[in-house]
Design an enzyme around this catalytic site. Sequence first.
Site, PDB file in Angstrom:
ATOM      1  N   HIS A 168       0.976  -1.234   0.056  1.00 46.72           N
ATOM      2  CA  HIS A 168       0.060   0.060   0.053  1.00 46.72           C
ATOM      3  C   HIS A 168       0.801   1.167   0.162  1.00 46.72           C
ATOM      4  O   HIS A 168       0.261   2.405  -0.241  1.00 46.72           O
ATOM      5  CB  HIS A 168      -0.977   0.094   1.146  1.00 46.72           C
ATOM      6  N   ASP A 201       0.209  -7.567   1.779  1.00 46.98           N
ATOM      7  CA  ASP A 201       0.756  -6.258   1.732  1.00 46.98           C
ATOM      8  C   ASP A 201       2.083  -5.882   1.576  1.00 46.98           C
ATOM      9  O   ASP A 201       2.718  -5.288   2.438  1.00 46.98           O
ATOM     10  CB  ASP A 201      -0.129  -5.746   3.067  1.00 46.98           C
ATOM     11  N   SER A 282       4.834   2.752   7.765  1.00 43.10           N
ATOM     12  CA  SER A 282       4.426   1.401   6.977  1.00 43.10           C
ATOM     13  C   SER A 282       5.684   1.041   6.033  1.00 43.10           C
ATOM     14  O   SER A 282       6.249   1.733   5.344  1.00 43.10           O
ATOM     15  CB  SER A 282       3.411   1.923   6.018  1.00 43.10           C
TER      16      SER A 282
END
Length: 437
Positions: A168, A201, A282
Amino acid sequence: MTEQTPHPQDPHRPEDPRPAEFQEFGRPSYPPPSGPPAGAPWAAPDSTQVLPVQPRPSQSHPAPRGRRRFAVGIVAAALLVGGGAGLGGAAAYDAFNDDDGPAATASGVSTSPVVSSSDEPAAEGSVEQVASVVLPSVVKLDVSDGRQAGSGSGVILSSDGVILTNNHVVEVAGNGGQITVSFSDGSHAEATILGTDPLTDTAVIQAEGVDSLTPATIGESSGVDVGEGVVAIGSPFGLDATVTSGIVSALNRPVDVGTDQAGNATVYPAIQTDAAINPGNSGGPLVDLAGHVIGINSSIQSNGTTSGEAGSIGLGFAIPIDEVLPVIEQMKAGETPTHARLGVQVGNVTDDGSGALVIDGARIQDVGAGSAAGDAGLESGDIVTKIDDSLITSSDSLVATIRSYRPGDEVTVTFERNGQEQTTQLTLDSDAESTDS
């Protein structure tokens, strides 16, 4: 980059289908404000905090030679004034040379002493030592497609610029966008995507024109225990090389951050931590106190705020490194990642409507023809309660558990049928040609 918290809808942004509980850092992050927000409880620019008086040191240390000469100069000047100034000059001299306590002025007011602070080498296993080892292997990523932009973090896997991050984080650049990598030494490089895997992910990118980088050391998430100390490193809100620490607060936490365009769920058995993780962390590493990467920071639980970027409330989640290493190797080789497949569609087991009865398990809604589950005799209506020794508490729990295996692994499935517990053994399929759980 944020996750699934409700936000005011951008007229140009499609409706976000992801659940509200977890926030995947997928939305753009923005640089911090140039000054404190209105009403923030910050000290006024002209305010001064009164420093506490330092306790008496256990051992006195002579002041550095340059400082002693400065003090003598003050004494000489004071004595030349003569008379009533002499006491003040002597007090100043004593303050610089006496390490037994705070300085005393002629008025009797104590002031903060100036002491030498040692810079000892970091203790083995300390957060300071871990940071010094891991920081050179962590990068900041700035991503844009010309219409929207965001930032995240990454982990260096090879000296020639192979970098691991979250899907993402880089998906914005998937169709002709741009990725810029910022390294710990202040240098920058452009990067291209080698492979992405929405189901775990994760993504692997290649920084261009670089060499002699410091690869991170990969550890084993299977050896992590609840309560173990961990360190998270990344670029929260674009603030690169930020280090936070905490503990592992839970293991195998099923985290569902939404579905891809094909309707496949992004669910993984996460490492839960209270180390502060925020938008921009992230793709950065979660490491143990040996400095080994045990997870990739990916999501946080939101407190349900409806405006602004969500921040850490002490519930962060990292993808266990053991579960994704085979997927990473496939992406590095330019292959399409594959995942273990049971071959069923499942839902949660519902109670009688009272809302008080807790029923664990995942109810099978449909069994794929020719699937591993079908060949093993599983049927619609069966409730899966355990895979090997892992308890299954929900449909997400089953999906996350199956994702922790690889195609071809043999597992024992415990299930209930008509109130009777049964077991069966089966060999997990590959999702290379199918996307069922």
